[in-house]
Design a protein around this motif. Structure first.
Motif, PDB file in Angstrom:
ATOM      1  N   ALA A 110       0.853  -1.194   0.000  1.00  0.00           N
ATOM      2  CA  ALA A 110       0.000   0.000   0.000  1.00  0.00           C
ATOM      3  C   ALA A 110       0.883   1.236   0.000  1.00  0.00           C
ATOM      4  N   GLY A 111       0.327   2.332  -0.500  1.00  0.00           N
ATOM      5  CA  GLY A 111       1.020   3.614  -0.471  1.00  0.00           C
ATOM      6  C   GLY A 111       2.376   3.579  -1.144  1.00  0.00           C
ATOM      7  N   GLU A 112       3.368   4.158  -0.490  1.00  0.00           N
ATOM      8  CA  GLU A 112       4.702   4.286  -1.055  1.00  0.00           C
ATOM      9  C   GLU A 112       5.433   2.948  -1.148  1.00  0.00           C
ATOM     10  N   ALA A 113       4.908   1.899  -0.515  1.00  0.00           N
ATOM     11  CA  ALA A 113       5.507   0.565  -0.637  1.00  0.00           C
ATOM     12  C   ALA A 113       5.287  -0.005  -2.038  1.00  0.00           C
ATOM     13  N   ILE A 114       4.292   0.517  -2.737  1.00  0.00           N
ATOM     14  CA  ILE A 114       4.043   0.109  -4.127  1.00  0.00           C
ATOM     15  C   ILE A 114       5.089   0.805  -4.982  1.00  0.00           C
ATOM     16  N   ILE A 157       2.468   4.662 -11.416  1.00  0.00           N
ATOM     17  CA  ILE A 157       2.349   5.416 -12.667  1.00  0.00           C
ATOM     18  C   ILE A 157       1.493   4.641 -13.663  1.00  0.00           C
ATOM     19  N   LEU A 158       1.787   3.360 -13.820  1.00  0.00           N
ATOM     20  CA  LEU A 158       1.030   2.535 -14.756  1.00  0.00           C
ATOM     21  C   LEU A 158      -0.442   2.444 -14.375  1.00  0.00           C
ATOM     22  N   ALA A 159      -0.731   2.401 -13.093  1.00  0.00           N
ATOM     23  CA  ALA A 159      -2.129   2.335 -12.653  1.00  0.00           C
ATOM     24  C   ALA A 159      -2.900   3.576 -13.094  1.00  0.00           C
ATOM     25  N   VAL A 160      -2.287   4.750 -12.968  1.00  0.00           N
ATOM     26  CA  VAL A 160      -2.946   6.001 -13.378  1.00  0.00           C
ATOM     27  C   VAL A 160      -3.086   6.046 -14.896  1.00  0.00           C
ATOM     28  N   ALA A 161      -2.020   5.699 -15.600  1.00  0.00           N
ATOM     29  CA  ALA A 161      -2.059   5.717 -17.070  1.00  0.00           C
ATOM     30  C   ALA A 161      -3.082   4.721 -17.606  1.00  0.00           C
ATOM     31  N   LEU A 189     -10.125  10.616 -12.091  1.00  0.00           N
ATOM     32  CA  LEU A 189      -8.831  10.348 -11.458  1.00  0.00           C
ATOM     33  C   LEU A 189      -8.615  11.224 -10.226  1.00  0.00           C
ATOM     34  N   GLN A 190      -8.975  12.496 -10.337  1.00  0.00           N
ATOM     35  CA  GLN A 190      -8.803  13.405  -9.201  1.00  0.00           C
ATOM     36  C   GLN A 190      -9.702  13.003  -8.027  1.00  0.00           C
ATOM     37  N   ALA A 191     -10.894  12.514  -8.327  1.00  0.00           N
ATOM     38  CA  ALA A 191     -11.798  12.055  -7.264  1.00  0.00           C
ATOM     39  C   ALA A 191     -11.212  10.850  -6.529  1.00  0.00           C
ATOM     40  N   GLY A 192     -10.438  10.033  -7.238  1.00  0.00           N
ATOM     41  CA  GLY A 192      -9.842   8.848  -6.616  1.00  0.00           C
ATOM     42  C   GLY A 192      -8.403   9.034  -6.174  1.00  0.00           C
ATOM     43  N   GLN A 240      -7.728   5.548  -4.581  1.00  0.00           N
ATOM     44  CA  GLN A 240      -7.551   4.469  -5.548  1.00  0.00           C
ATOM     45  C   GLN A 240      -6.231   4.601  -6.303  1.00  0.00           C
ATOM     46  N   TRP A 241      -5.799   5.840  -6.542  1.00  0.00           N
ATOM     47  CA  TRP A 241      -4.562   6.097  -7.283  1.00  0.00           C
ATOM     48  C   TRP A 241      -3.656   7.021  -6.486  1.00  0.00           C
ATOM     49  N   ASP A 242      -2.361   6.921  -6.742  1.00  0.00           N
ATOM     50  CA  ASP A 242      -1.383   7.777  -6.089  1.00  0.00           C
ATOM     51  C   ASP A 242      -1.661   9.240  -6.448  1.00  0.00           C
ATOM     52  N   ALA A 243      -1.800  10.072  -5.439  1.00  0.00           N
ATOM     53  CA  ALA A 243      -2.156  11.480  -5.654  1.00  0.00           C
ATOM     54  C   ALA A 243      -1.096  12.229  -6.452  1.00  0.00           C
ATOM     55  N   GLN A 244       0.187  11.954  -6.203  1.00  0.00           N
ATOM     56  CA  GLN A 244       1.249  12.638  -6.946  1.00  0.00           C
ATOM     57  C   GLN A 244       1.249  12.233  -8.414  1.00  0.00           C
ATOM     58  N   CYS A 245       0.982  10.973  -8.691  1.00  0.00           N
ATOM     59  CA  CYS A 245       0.937  10.511 -10.081  1.00  0.00           C
ATOM     60  C   CYS A 245      -0.256  11.116 -10.818  1.00  0.00           C
ATOM     61  N   VAL A 246      -1.389  11.196 -10.151  1.00  0.00           N
ATOM     62  CA  VAL A 246      -2.572  11.825 -10.755  1.00  0.00           C
ATOM     63  C   VAL A 246      -2.282  13.293 -11.043  1.00  0.00           C
ATOM     64  N   GLU A 247      -1.698  13.990 -10.088  1.00  0.00           N
ATOM     65  CA  GLU A 247      -1.391  15.406 -10.275  1.00  0.00           C
ATOM     66  C   GLU A 247      -0.387  15.603 -11.403  1.00  0.00           C
ATOM     67  N   ALA A 248       0.608  14.716 -11.489  1.00  0.00           N
ATOM     68  CA  ALA A 248       1.598  14.809 -12.573  1.00  0.00           C
ATOM     69  C   ALA A 248       0.917  14.663 -13.929  1.00  0.00           C
TER      70      ALA A 248
END
Length: 85
Positions: free
Chosen positions: A3-7, A13-17, A42-45, A49-57
């Protein structure tokens, strides 16, 4: 499970893409949603559900692409942005 940063970052990145692609691609049972609709999902999740930094990027890259109207591939900008996380 992880979970989290352990992923690993690459997996986050791939999960968001993958989610962005799934949301915007036409399926036999539904029409693909617009870029803005996909970003809203994506922003709602983000952070859940998705890493916030990856979504923001991804959001920043797509906004910049829309503003710049460059012909440079999105993947290149995505890679550069995520490398700076």
């Amino acid at each position: 499970g992880l979970a989290g940063e352990a992923i690993p970052l690459s997996a986050r990145i791939l999960a968001v893409a993958d989610a962005f692609s799934a949301i915007t691609t036409d399926r036999p049972y539904r029409k693909g949603r617009t870029r803005d609709e996909a970003l809203a999902v994506l922003q709602a999740g983000a952070g859940k559900q998705w890493d916030a930094q990856c979504v923001e990027a991804l959001c920043q890259i797509l906004r910049k692409q829309q503003n710049d109207k460059q012909n440079k591939p999105v993947q290149t900008r995505w890679r550069n942005k995520v490398a700076n996380l």
